[in-house]
Write a protein that holds these residues in place. Structure first.
Motif, PDB file in Angstrom:
ATOM      1  N   HIS A  16       0.871  -1.087   0.037  1.00 46.60           N
ATOM      2  CA  HIS A  16       0.032  -0.044  -0.032  1.00 46.60           C
ATOM      3  C   HIS A  16       0.889   1.315   0.151  1.00 46.60           C
ATOM      4  O   HIS A  16       0.674   2.307  -0.820  1.00 46.60           O
ATOM      5  N   SER A  17       2.067   1.156   0.880  1.00 43.97           N
ATOM      6  CA  SER A  17       2.848   2.491   0.875  1.00 43.97           C
ATOM      7  C   SER A  17       3.603   2.721  -0.571  1.00 43.97           C
ATOM      8  O   SER A  17       3.837   4.004  -1.100  1.00 43.97           O
ATOM      9  N   SER A  18       3.750   1.321  -0.973  1.00 47.33           N
ATOM     10  CA  SER A  18       4.701   1.411  -2.300  1.00 47.33           C
ATOM     11  C   SER A  18       3.645   2.154  -3.469  1.00 47.33           C
ATOM     12  O   SER A  18       4.121   2.899  -4.427  1.00 47.33           O
ATOM     13  N   ILE A  19       2.481   1.721  -3.291  1.00 48.14           N
ATOM     14  CA  ILE A  19       1.414   2.251  -4.298  1.00 48.14           C
ATOM     15  C   ILE A  19       1.292   3.883  -3.980  1.00 48.14           C
ATOM     16  O   ILE A  19       1.222   4.616  -5.077  1.00 48.14           O
ATOM     17  N   ASP A  20       0.985   4.327  -2.658  1.00 49.38           N
ATOM     18  CA  ASP A  20       1.132   5.455  -2.462  1.00 49.38           C
ATOM     19  C   ASP A  20       2.051   6.372  -2.969  1.00 49.38           C
ATOM     20  O   ASP A  20       2.203   7.561  -3.515  1.00 49.38           O
ATOM     21  N   LEU A  21       3.531   5.975  -2.871  1.00 49.79           N
ATOM     22  CA  LEU A  21       4.654   6.465  -3.276  1.00 49.79           C
ATOM     23  C   LEU A  21       4.595   6.655  -4.720  1.00 49.79           C
ATOM     24  O   LEU A  21       4.877   7.692  -5.355  1.00 49.79           O
ATOM     25  N   GLN A  22       4.173   5.554  -5.503  1.00 47.83           N
ATOM     26  CA  GLN A  22       4.162   5.574  -6.907  1.00 47.83           C
ATOM     27  C   GLN A  22       3.328   6.763  -7.413  1.00 47.83           C
ATOM     28  O   GLN A  22       3.362   7.487  -8.477  1.00 47.83           O
ATOM     29  N   HIS A  23       2.149   6.828  -6.781  1.00 49.35           N
ATOM     30  CA  HIS A  23       1.024   7.732  -7.048  1.00 49.35           C
ATOM     31  C   HIS A  23       1.452   9.328  -6.961  1.00 49.35           C
ATOM     32  O   HIS A  23       1.354   9.999  -7.501  1.00 49.35           O
ATOM     33  N   TYR A  24       2.190   9.180  -5.738  1.00 46.92           N
ATOM     34  CA  TYR A  24       2.729  10.838  -5.407  1.00 46.92           C
ATOM     35  C   TYR A  24       3.703  11.054  -6.499  1.00 46.92           C
ATOM     36  O   TYR A  24       3.702  12.246  -6.796  1.00 46.92           O
ATOM     37  N   LEU A  25       4.757  10.402  -6.734  1.00 53.07           N
ATOM     38  CA  LEU A  25       5.752  10.415  -7.752  1.00 53.07           C
ATOM     39  C   LEU A  25       5.089  10.776  -9.067  1.00 53.07           C
ATOM     40  O   LEU A  25       5.748  11.651  -9.776  1.00 53.07           O
ATOM     41  N   LYS A  26       3.965  10.136  -9.632  1.00 53.26           N
ATOM     42  CA  LYS A  26       3.441  10.393 -10.768  1.00 53.26           C
ATOM     43  C   LYS A  26       2.761  11.768 -10.693  1.00 53.26           C
ATOM     44  O   LYS A  26       2.809  12.598 -11.744  1.00 53.26           O
ATOM     45  N   LYS A  27       2.112  12.281  -9.516  1.00 50.96           N
ATOM     46  CA  LYS A  27       1.713  13.606  -9.482  1.00 50.96           C
ATOM     47  C   LYS A  27       2.577  14.546  -9.631  1.00 50.96           C
ATOM     48  O   LYS A  27       2.726  15.688 -10.266  1.00 50.96           O
ATOM     49  N   VAL A  28       3.771  14.352  -8.939  1.00 48.90           N
ATOM     50  CA  VAL A  28       4.948  15.386  -8.823  1.00 48.90           C
ATOM     51  C   VAL A  28       5.463  15.483 -10.560  1.00 48.90           C
ATOM     52  O   VAL A  28       5.428  16.630 -10.908  1.00 48.90           O
ATOM     53  N   ASP A  29       5.494  14.492 -11.070  1.00 48.40           N
ATOM     54  CA  ASP A  29       5.985  14.321 -12.663  1.00 48.40           C
ATOM     55  C   ASP A  29       5.172  15.167 -13.398  1.00 48.40           C
ATOM     56  O   ASP A  29       5.255  15.933 -14.236  1.00 48.40           O
TER      57      ASP A  29
END
Length: 161
Positions: A16-29
Motif C-alpha cells: 500500500h505504501s509503495s502504491i502511495d509513493l508511486q502515485h505521489y511521484l506520478k503527481k509530481v512528474d
C-alpha cells in the motif's frame, strides 16, 4: 496473531505504501511537466548548454586593394537582430534577440508569459580605419559582409616635445 498473519499485514502495508509513493511521484512528474516549472527547467538547461551563433561570431578580414572586407558568419539569425558599431579601427558586430511567448492551458487553469533576451557581440580590431559614411553592409544566407574604403593610417600616438 500468528506469525504468518503478521507477515501478511506487513506485506499489505508495504504494498500500500509503495502504491502511495508511486502515485505521489506520478503527481509530481505531472506537475513539473504541465506547469510553468517546466519552462524554468528548460531555461536553466539552455543557460548551461548554450550553442549556436549567440556563443561565438566567426569573423574574417580581407584586404582587397583600397577596400577592406569583413565577413562574419551568423547563420540562423534575422537581419533585424544584427547591429554594428565602428569607432576608429574597432568594429563591434553584435546580435540581440528579444522574444515573448505566452502559454495558456484551459484544462489546468494556468497561463504564463515567457520572456527571453539574448545578446552576443564580437569586437574586432581592423588593420586600417574605414570610411563609415561610405561603408556598406549586407546580410545574405547567414553571412554578414561589410565593405569599406580604407582611410589613410592615422597617427595613433601623441609625442612629447
Amino acid at each position: 496473531m500468528s506469525e504468518k498473519e503478521n507477515n501478511n499485514t506487513q506485506d499489505e502495508k508495504q504494498s500500500h505504501s509503495s502504491i502511495d509513493l508511486q502515485h505521489y511521484l506520478k503527481k509530481v512528474d505531472d506537475l513539473i511537466d504541465q506547469s510553468p516549472i517546466r519552462g524554468l527547467f528548460d531555461e536553466i538547461d539552455k543557460f548551461f548548454h548554450k550553442h549556436g551563433v549567440f556563443s561565438s561570431i566567426g569573423v574574417e578580414i580581407i584586404e582587397n586593394g583600397e577596400e577592406l572586407i569583413i565577413q562574419a558568419s551568423m547563420p540562423g539569425v534575422s537581419k533585424e537582430q544584427i547591429y554594428m558599431d565602428l569607432e576608429g579601427t574597432i568594429l563591434t558586430i553584435g546580435l540581440k534577440s528579444d522574444t515573448t511567448t505566452e502559454v495558456q492551458n484551459d484544462q489546468s487553469n494556468y497561463s504564463y508569459k515567457k520572456y527571453s533576451y539574448s545578446q552576443s557581440q564580437r569586437v574586432v580590431k581592423l588593420p586600417f580605419p574605414i570610411n563609415a559614411t561610405t561603408a556598406t553592409a549586407t546580410y545574405e544566407n547567414g553571412m554578414l559582409v561589410i565593405k569599406g574604403t580604407k582611410l589613410p593610417e592615422y597617427q595613433k600616438q601623441i609625442f612629447l616635445d
